[in-house]
Design a protein around this motif. Structure first.
Motif, PDB file in Angstrom:
ATOM      1  N   ASN A 152       0.816  -1.224   0.000  1.00 55.54           N
ATOM      2  CA  ASN A 152       0.000   0.000   0.000  1.00 55.54           C
ATOM      3  C   ASN A 152       0.845   1.267   0.000  1.00 55.54           C
ATOM      4  O   ASN A 152       0.428   2.306   0.513  1.00 55.54           O
ATOM      5  N   SER A 153       2.038   1.183  -0.558  1.00 60.22           N
ATOM      6  CA  SER A 153       2.878   2.365  -0.679  1.00 60.22           C
ATOM      7  C   SER A 153       2.324   3.254  -1.782  1.00 60.22           C
ATOM      8  O   SER A 153       1.733   2.785  -2.752  1.00 60.22           O
ATOM      9  N   ASN A 154       2.518   4.573  -1.638  1.00 58.83           N
ATOM     10  CA  ASN A 154       2.034   5.464  -2.690  1.00 58.83           C
ATOM     11  C   ASN A 154       2.854   5.326  -3.965  1.00 58.83           C
ATOM     12  O   ASN A 154       2.528   5.926  -4.984  1.00 58.83           O
ATOM     13  N   GLN A 155       3.910   4.540  -3.898  1.00 56.40           N
ATOM     14  CA  GLN A 155       4.710   4.289  -5.088  1.00 56.40           C
ATOM     15  C   GLN A 155       4.395   2.928  -5.707  1.00 56.40           C
ATOM     16  O   GLN A 155       4.960   2.570  -6.732  1.00 56.40           O
ATOM     17  N   SER A 156       3.510   2.146  -5.074  1.00 58.62           N
ATOM     18  CA  SER A 156       3.152   0.840  -5.624  1.00 58.62           C
ATOM     19  C   SER A 156       2.437   1.033  -6.960  1.00 58.62           C
ATOM     20  O   SER A 156       1.472   1.789  -7.052  1.00 58.62           O
ATOM     21  N   ASP A 157       2.899   0.338  -7.970  1.00 61.19           N
ATOM     22  CA  ASP A 157       2.326   0.508  -9.304  1.00 61.19           C
ATOM     23  C   ASP A 157       2.431  -0.808 -10.044  1.00 61.19           C
ATOM     24  O   ASP A 157       3.453  -1.493  -9.982  1.00 61.19           O
ATOM     25  N   TYR A 158       1.366  -1.159 -10.750  1.00 62.48           N
ATOM     26  CA  TYR A 158       1.352  -2.377 -11.552  1.00 62.48           C
ATOM     27  C   TYR A 158       0.835  -2.034 -12.937  1.00 62.48           C
ATOM     28  O   TYR A 158      -0.258  -1.490 -13.083  1.00 62.48           O
ATOM     29  N   THR A 159       1.645  -2.343 -13.965  1.00 64.76           N
ATOM     30  CA  THR A 159       1.260  -2.065 -15.350  1.00 64.76           C
ATOM     31  C   THR A 159       1.113  -3.379 -16.096  1.00 64.76           C
ATOM     32  O   THR A 159       2.100  -4.052 -16.379  1.00 64.76           O
ATOM     33  N   PRO A 160      -0.117  -3.790 -16.410  1.00 63.47           N
ATOM     34  CA  PRO A 160      -0.315  -5.065 -17.117  1.00 63.47           C
ATOM     35  C   PRO A 160       0.016  -4.935 -18.599  1.00 63.47           C
ATOM     36  O   PRO A 160       0.085  -3.832 -19.148  1.00 63.47           O
ATOM     37  N   GLY A 161       0.219  -6.083 -19.215  1.00 61.83           N
ATOM     38  CA  GLY A 161       0.505  -6.111 -20.652  1.00 61.83           C
ATOM     39  C   GLY A 161       0.597  -7.537 -21.133  1.00 61.83           C
ATOM     40  O   GLY A 161       0.201  -7.861 -22.247  1.00 61.83           O
TER      41      GLY A 161
END
Length: 405
Positions: free
Chosen positions: A163-172
């Motif tokens: 739950n960090s504000n930098q958590s990011d997931y980019t699907p592809g």
């Protein structure tokens, strides 16, 4: 000023011509879009096809020769960019802290981590098109994860974002998680489960879950020897199931193979069978050989690749050590290992745990060629995943994953 006008018939022909051109253009655009949208599936299929029980381990993370430059990176408190262009296996956990600033683990081929992965908010993962990341344990992340079109991530445990504000997931590409996904709604919505993985990629599912899949042909050995101006290629099978025929293949570089002969299979057999094929007037550029086995239904599998160099001087490149088969796997109290040695001498058989620590060791005397040894667990090994390897002087075999029930 006179303005030239076309006749109704001419206008009708023009309309038909333009209409046909528009349809053709539409088909071309459609084909381009189809290829673009499906190129990931092509790459995905390639990544999955490369992951079989015969080549799961090609380079250990901890071995310097697995890396460009000959120096293995650490697996704990990693603070550097890492690029995977080959098939790398890490036995144990990966702790990617990147305390010195933003760092990225980039995977363009295959990385297998037999353990857990923890990454802080300055560490990123990028899986490029055709790349494959397998984590048998849990995955915990605080930063950016990108799966390129045609890339794949498989996690045997849980996937947790802190739950960090930098958590990011980019699907592809594809994300398979056999446990649960928490902390990121995009990843939760994109993740597929174990059933989908088993249906689409059974080899990977079997590996992650510690199961074994029965191969149609159990190759015991493949050898190449000089026979005058020709080569004699021999192979043995321990068992065959629905085996239609063999295809003998040769290559200049060990990657691109061509057919040099065919041989009828036995269909079904539970006993050791021997085969021989004479390669007449072989190309001197051919240095690598393998046997392709094809079922009655068209499915196929490959033997290991063997090398034979410099036909004119009849010099064979000896395979220092080669593990041919291990069974039963998973095992309860014992298993039998079949392996090939290049000379008469003692070898050391070792089992490593998931932290890379040797937990069992046996020294045995062997003969050049095929050898067989029964390992009996007198070390009180706990149930779990282990890595088996044999060593002779400075030569070490490619490791094999074994599971104790």
């Amino acid at each position: 000023m006179l303005r030239q006008t076309s006749s109704p018939k001419l206008r009708q022909k023009q309309i038909l011509r333009y209409g046909a051109a528009a349809i053709a253009l539409g088909l071309i655009i459609g084909a381009v879009v189809f290829i673009y949208l499906n190129i990931g599936n092509i790459e995905k299929a390639k990544a999955a096809a490369d992951f079989t029980s015969k080549n799961n381990f090609e380079g250990l993370w901890s071995t310097g020769t697995s890396w460009v430059g000959g120096v293995a990176p650490p697996s704990s408190n990693v603070d550097s960019n890492i690029e995977i262009f080959g098939f790398i296996t890490l036995v144990g956990d990966l702790n990617y802290q990147a305390t010195g600033g933003g760092k990225t683990l980039t995977i363009s081929d295959t990385l297998v981590i037999d353990g857990n992965v923890t990454m802080n908010n300055k560490a990123n993962i990028t899986v490029n098109s055709g790349g494959l990341l397998i984590i048998t344990g849990n995955f915990t992340a605080e930063n950016k994860i990108v799966i390129g079109n045609g890339g794949m991530i498989v996690i045997g445990g849980d996937m947790t974002f802190n739950n960090s504000n930098q958590s990011d997931y980019t699907p592809g590409g594809d994300l398979f998680v056999l446990g649960t996904v928490t902390g990121n709604t995009a990843a939760e919505g994109d993740a597929q489960g174990g059933t989908a993985l088993q249906n689409d990629f059974p080899n990977i599912f079997n590996y992650v879950t510690g199961q074994t899949s029965s191969l149609p042909v159990d190759f015991k050995s493949v050898k190449v020897e000089s026979l005058g101006n020709n080569l004699m290629i021999t192979w043995q099978t321990a068992s065959e199931t629905n085996n239609d025929f063999f295809t003998i293949e040769a290559s200049d570089n060990g990657k691109n193979f061509e057919t040099i002969g065919n041989f009828k299979g036995a269909g079904n057999s539970n006993q050791t069978l021997s085969y021989r094929f004479v390669y007449q007037n072989p190309k001197t550029s051919h240095q690598y050989y393998r046997i392709k086995q094809t079922d009655y239904d068209g499915k196929y599998d490959y033997s290991k690749i063997v090398s034979f160099k410099n036909h004119s001087e009849n010099q064979r490149i000896a395979h220092s050590l080669e593990i041919i088969s291990v069974g039963p796997n998973p095992f309860t109290q014992s298993f039998t290992i079949n392996f090939e040695a290049s000379r008469d001498a003692s070898v050391v058989l070792r089992l490593l745990n998931q932290q890379g620590i040797a937990v069992a060791s046996e020294t045995i005397e062997v003969n050049k060629g095929n050898n067989r040894f029964e390992f009996v667990d007198k070390f009180n090994l706990k149930p779990g995943i282990y890595i088996l390897a044999i060593a002779q002087d400075n030569n070490v075999s490619k490791p094999v994953r074994v599971v104790k029930k």
